[in-house]
Write an enzyme that holds these catalytic residues in place. Structure first.
Site, PDB file in Angstrom:
ATOM      1  N   ASN A   1      -1.451  -8.377  14.589  1.00  0.00           N
ATOM      2  CA  ASN A   1      -1.147  -6.865  14.445  1.00  0.00           C
ATOM      3  C   ASN A   1      -1.895  -5.714  15.349  1.00  0.00           C
ATOM      4  O   ASN A   1      -1.360  -4.852  16.033  1.00  0.00           O
ATOM      5  CB  ASN A   1      -2.248  -6.426  13.098  1.00  0.00           C
ATOM      6  CG  ASN A   1      -1.667  -6.953  11.780  1.00  0.00           C
ATOM      7  OD1 ASN A   1      -0.554  -7.221  11.847  1.00  0.00           O
ATOM      8  ND2 ASN A   1      -2.551  -6.936  11.016  1.00  0.00           N
TER       9      ASN A   1
ATOM     10  N   VAL B   1      -5.319   2.048   8.711  1.00  0.00           N
ATOM     11  CA  VAL B   1      -5.858   1.106   7.540  1.00  0.00           C
ATOM     12  C   VAL B   1      -5.378  -0.276   7.816  1.00  0.00           C
ATOM     13  O   VAL B   1      -6.172  -1.215   7.279  1.00  0.00           O
ATOM     14  CB  VAL B   1      -4.977   1.701   6.145  1.00  0.00           C
ATOM     15  CG1 VAL B   1      -4.924   0.497   5.031  1.00  0.00           C
ATOM     16  CG2 VAL B   1      -5.248   3.069   5.914  1.00  0.00           C
TER      17      VAL B   1
ATOM     18  N   HIS C   1     -15.256  -2.864   8.834  1.00  0.00           N
ATOM     19  CA  HIS C   1     -14.600  -3.351   7.695  1.00  0.00           C
ATOM     20  C   HIS C   1     -14.541  -4.730   7.728  1.00  0.00           C
ATOM     21  O   HIS C   1     -13.349  -5.351   7.973  1.00  0.00           O
ATOM     22  CB  HIS C   1     -13.215  -2.433   7.396  1.00  0.00           C
ATOM     23  CG  HIS C   1     -12.559  -3.040   6.187  1.00  0.00           C
ATOM     24  ND1 HIS C   1     -12.822  -2.952   4.989  1.00  0.00           N
ATOM     25  CD2 HIS C   1     -11.530  -3.327   6.081  1.00  0.00           C
ATOM     26  CE1 HIS C   1     -12.043  -3.406   4.062  1.00  0.00           C
ATOM     27  NE2 HIS C   1     -11.090  -3.717   4.692  1.00  0.00           N
TER      28      HIS C   1
ATOM     29  N   ASP D   1     -14.654   0.184   0.942  1.00  0.00           N
ATOM     30  CA  ASP D   1     -15.693  -0.278   0.854  1.00  0.00           C
ATOM     31  C   ASP D   1     -16.828   0.503  -0.158  1.00  0.00           C
ATOM     32  O   ASP D   1     -17.743   0.254  -0.680  1.00  0.00           O
ATOM     33  CB  ASP D   1     -16.488  -0.463   1.985  1.00  0.00           C
ATOM     34  CG  ASP D   1     -15.229  -1.449   2.898  1.00  0.00           C
ATOM     35  OD1 ASP D   1     -14.752  -2.518   2.418  1.00  0.00           O
ATOM     36  OD2 ASP D   1     -14.901  -1.057   3.856  1.00  0.00           O
TER      37      ASP D   1
ATOM     38  N   ILE E   1       0.976  -1.308   0.033  1.00  0.00           N
ATOM     39  CA  ILE E   1      -0.124  -0.073  -0.083  1.00  0.00           C
ATOM     40  C   ILE E   1       1.005   1.395   0.086  1.00  0.00           C
ATOM     41  O   ILE E   1       0.567   2.058  -0.639  1.00  0.00           O
ATOM     42  CB  ILE E   1      -0.990  -0.145   1.246  1.00  0.00           C
ATOM     43  CG1 ILE E   1      -2.011  -1.094   1.071  1.00  0.00           C
ATOM     44  CG2 ILE E   1      -1.676   1.204   1.258  1.00  0.00           C
ATOM     45  CD1 ILE E   1      -2.842  -1.168   2.559  1.00  0.00           C
TER      46      ILE E   1
HETATM   47  P1  NAD Z   1       2.459  -5.233   3.316  1.00  0.00           P
HETATM   48  O1  NAD Z   1       2.906  -6.526   4.024  1.00  0.00           O
HETATM   49  O2  NAD Z   1       2.838  -5.065   1.665  1.00  0.00           O
HETATM   50  O3  NAD Z   1       3.260  -4.140   3.882  1.00  0.00           O
HETATM   51  C1  NAD Z   1       3.065  -4.020   5.076  1.00  0.00           C
HETATM   52  C2  NAD Z   1       4.220  -3.391   5.703  1.00  0.00           C
HETATM   53  O4  NAD Z   1       4.146  -2.934   7.177  1.00  0.00           O
HETATM   54  C3  NAD Z   1       5.527  -4.049   5.491  1.00  0.00           C
HETATM   55  O5  NAD Z   1       6.479  -3.295   4.778  1.00  0.00           O
HETATM   56  C4  NAD Z   1       6.117  -4.329   6.897  1.00  0.00           C
HETATM   57  O6  NAD Z   1       7.425  -4.430   7.307  1.00  0.00           O
HETATM   58  C5  NAD Z   1       5.388  -3.152   7.741  1.00  0.00           C
HETATM   59  N1  NAD Z   1       5.321  -3.261   8.989  1.00  0.00           N
HETATM   60  C6  NAD Z   1       4.960  -4.153   9.866  1.00  0.00           C
HETATM   61  N2  NAD Z   1       4.761  -4.138  11.071  1.00  0.00           N
HETATM   62  C7  NAD Z   1       5.240  -2.824  11.233  1.00  0.00           C
HETATM   63  C8  NAD Z   1       5.421  -2.071  12.450  1.00  0.00           C
HETATM   64  N3  NAD Z   1       5.093  -2.290  13.507  1.00  0.00           N
HETATM   65  N4  NAD Z   1       5.427  -0.608  12.243  1.00  0.00           N
HETATM   66  C9  NAD Z   1       5.765  -0.143  10.995  1.00  0.00           C
HETATM   67  N5  NAD Z   1       5.862  -0.928   9.916  1.00  0.00           N
HETATM   68  C10 NAD Z   1       5.495  -2.257   9.925  1.00  0.00           C
HETATM   69  O7  NAD Z   1       0.776  -4.956   3.508  1.00  0.00           O
HETATM   70  P2  NAD Z   1      -0.133  -4.040   2.711  1.00  0.00           P
HETATM   71  O8  NAD Z   1      -0.661  -4.857   1.553  1.00  0.00           O
HETATM   72  O9  NAD Z   1       0.749  -2.754   2.491  1.00  0.00           O
HETATM   73  O10 NAD Z   1      -1.278  -3.937   3.784  1.00  0.00           O
HETATM   74  C11 NAD Z   1      -0.852  -3.262   4.887  1.00  0.00           C
HETATM   75  C12 NAD Z   1      -2.232  -3.419   5.997  1.00  0.00           C
HETATM   76  O11 NAD Z   1      -3.196  -2.942   5.273  1.00  0.00           O
HETATM   77  C13 NAD Z   1      -2.706  -4.941   6.203  1.00  0.00           C
HETATM   78  O12 NAD Z   1      -3.267  -5.287   7.434  1.00  0.00           O
HETATM   79  C14 NAD Z   1      -3.997  -5.275   5.099  1.00  0.00           C
HETATM   80  O13 NAD Z   1      -4.802  -6.046   5.608  1.00  0.00           O
HETATM   81  C15 NAD Z   1      -4.298  -3.808   5.413  1.00  0.00           C
HETATM   82  N6  NAD Z   1      -5.687  -3.263   4.377  1.00  0.00           N
HETATM   83  C16 NAD Z   1      -6.643  -2.537   4.843  1.00  0.00           C
HETATM   84  C17 NAD Z   1      -7.496  -1.950   3.837  1.00  0.00           C
HETATM   85  C18 NAD Z   1      -8.618  -1.386   4.331  1.00  0.00           C
HETATM   86  O14 NAD Z   1      -9.584  -1.147   3.454  1.00  0.00           O
HETATM   87  N7  NAD Z   1      -8.798  -0.942   5.570  1.00  0.00           N
HETATM   88  C19 NAD Z   1      -7.153  -2.380   2.533  1.00  0.00           C
HETATM   89  C20 NAD Z   1      -6.052  -2.990   2.256  1.00  0.00           C
HETATM   90  C21 NAD Z   1      -5.206  -3.505   3.130  1.00  0.00           C
HETATM   91  C1  LMR Z   2      -9.652  -5.188   1.564  1.00  0.00           C
HETATM   92  O1  LMR Z   2     -10.563  -5.020   1.777  1.00  0.00           O
HETATM   93  O2  LMR Z   2      -9.010  -5.229   0.308  1.00  0.00           O
HETATM   94  C2  LMR Z   2      -8.642  -5.322   2.520  1.00  0.00           C
HETATM   95  O3  LMR Z   2      -9.194  -4.997   3.771  1.00  0.00           O
HETATM   96  C3  LMR Z   2      -7.595  -6.484   2.491  1.00  0.00           C
HETATM   97  C4  LMR Z   2      -8.489  -7.781   3.078  1.00  0.00           C
HETATM   98  O4  LMR Z   2      -7.750  -8.270   3.821  1.00  0.00           O
HETATM   99  O5  LMR Z   2      -9.641  -8.025   2.766  1.00  0.00           O
END
Ligand code: NAD
Ligand code: LMR
Length: 325
Positions: free
Chosen positions: A105, A129, A187, A159, A16
């Protein structure tokens, strides 16, 4: 020229982060006349990767980016922050629910909440997020004792955007024609999209869409889209999540100009949602950045059931992390 604001992004070397940072740096979020200082947090093993991301950001020569700090020290990353994107955390895999991520997390948001409370500006605006984002936001909020509830939010904008795309597709109009779609709740798969205020090209959509579709395929598609993307892509949504995070923070920073959007915020009891639960409501944001829940909506039995199902889901999540509050 405005003075630069400090924007913190955690998990900046992740998927992200790789999309979010370019969106923020280009001026899409805080405005084309707002310089920024990026304060990027990563865990120590990812600092080398973060270095590469920073080199690419530098090479993009964004006029608005006045400085970039990369660090594994949370106090430094959140120091005097005006805006914070809490992204850093593990994503789920296709055989998991988002709530399975608590163990990995949840604790992250204890330390980061404390650090935001100690180091960020008192006017900071935080979007969570990292999943499960409503409850992670609750954890961060609880640990930043000196900050007000109004500093904290979690993201249900993805969403909302998914719901807009489905409605636009059904009506054969571009997504930009569809407004005031919003999401109740968590979510998670229980989320409840609501079309009672929604318009397409200024006309209410409610009477134009088949109710069976709205309550069936539409809701199911929006609620399970995250899993569908993980199955298809092999990893969770990233660019669309980054775009939604920017939409959320841009609306918070610049106001919604009367539009209704979805933000998960600590409840003050609106629509029977217990105080403190981080719950997605229909909101407007005024020009001063105040988030105002749209009150007085008529709640039919179907939406009431959706609201209540999400209250139960979030109470259940909360019961698993009381040690982190
Ligand atoms: P990713 O694994 O590609 O990247 C996560 C990054 O966070 C990694 O670089 C990791 O080293 C870093 N990290 C881990 N622990 C950490 C900490 N304590 N402090 C700082 N950095 C830390 O994952 P991503 O695809 O970027 O997704 C990140 C999060 O966002 C996930 O929990 C995912 O489920 C969530 N997400 C939420 C939504 C939403 O709609 N709310 C949508 C998509 C993803
Ligand atoms: C999403 O809605 O795409 C994110 O929350 C990632 C997931 O785990 O579904």
């Amino acid at each position: 020229m405005k003075a630069p604001i400090r924007v913190s992004v955690t998990g900046a070397a992740g998927n992200i982060g790789y999309s979010l940072l370019w969106n923020v740096a280009s001026g899409n979020c805080f405005g084309a006349d707002q310089p920024i200082i990026l304060q990027l947090l990563e865990i120590t093993p990812a600092l080398e990767k973060l270095k590469g991301t920073i080199m690419e950001l530098q090479d993009s020569a964004f006029p608005l980016v006045h400085d970039i700090i990369g660090t594994d020290d949370a106090d430094k990353a959140f120091g005097d922050a005006d805006a914070v994107f809490l992204v850093g955390s593990r994503p789920r895999t296709k055989d998991m629910n988002r709530s399975d991520l608590f163990v990995a997390n949840g604790p992250i948001f204890v330390g980061q909440g404390k650090s935001i409370g100690a180091s960020a500006r008192s006017t900071v605006r935080v979007i969570t997020v990292g999943n499960p984002c409503n409850t992670n936001c609750l954890i961060a909020r609880a640990n930043a004792k000196n900050l007000p509830n109004s500093a904290f939010s979690a993201m249900t904008r993805l969403d909302q955007n998914r719901a807009v795309a489905q409605v636009a597709g059904k009506l054969g109009v571009p997504p930009g024609a569809v407004q005031d779609v919003f999401i109740w709740g968590n979510h998670s798969d229980t989320m409840c999209p609501d079309l009672q205020l929604a318009t397409a090209n200024g006309e209410r959509v409610a009477g134009r869409l088949d109710q069976d579709w709205v309550r069936g395929e539409f809701r199911q598609t929006v609620a399970t889209r995250g899993k569908a993307i993980i199955v298809a892509r092999g990893s969770s949504s990233a660019a669309s999540a980054a775009a939604a995070a920017v939409d959320h923070m841009r609306d918070w920073w610049q106001g919604t100009n009367g539009r209704v959007v979805s933000m998960a915020i600590p409840s003050e009891g609106w629509y029977g949602v217990p105080e403190g639960l981080v719950y997605s409501f229909p909101v407007r944001v005024d020009a001063a950045g105040r988030i105002q829940v749209v009150e007085g909506l008529e709640i039919d039995d179907y939406i009431r059931a959706g609201i209540d199902e999400n209250i139960a889901a979030l109470e259940d999540e909360k019961s698993n992390i009381t040690n982190l509050l």
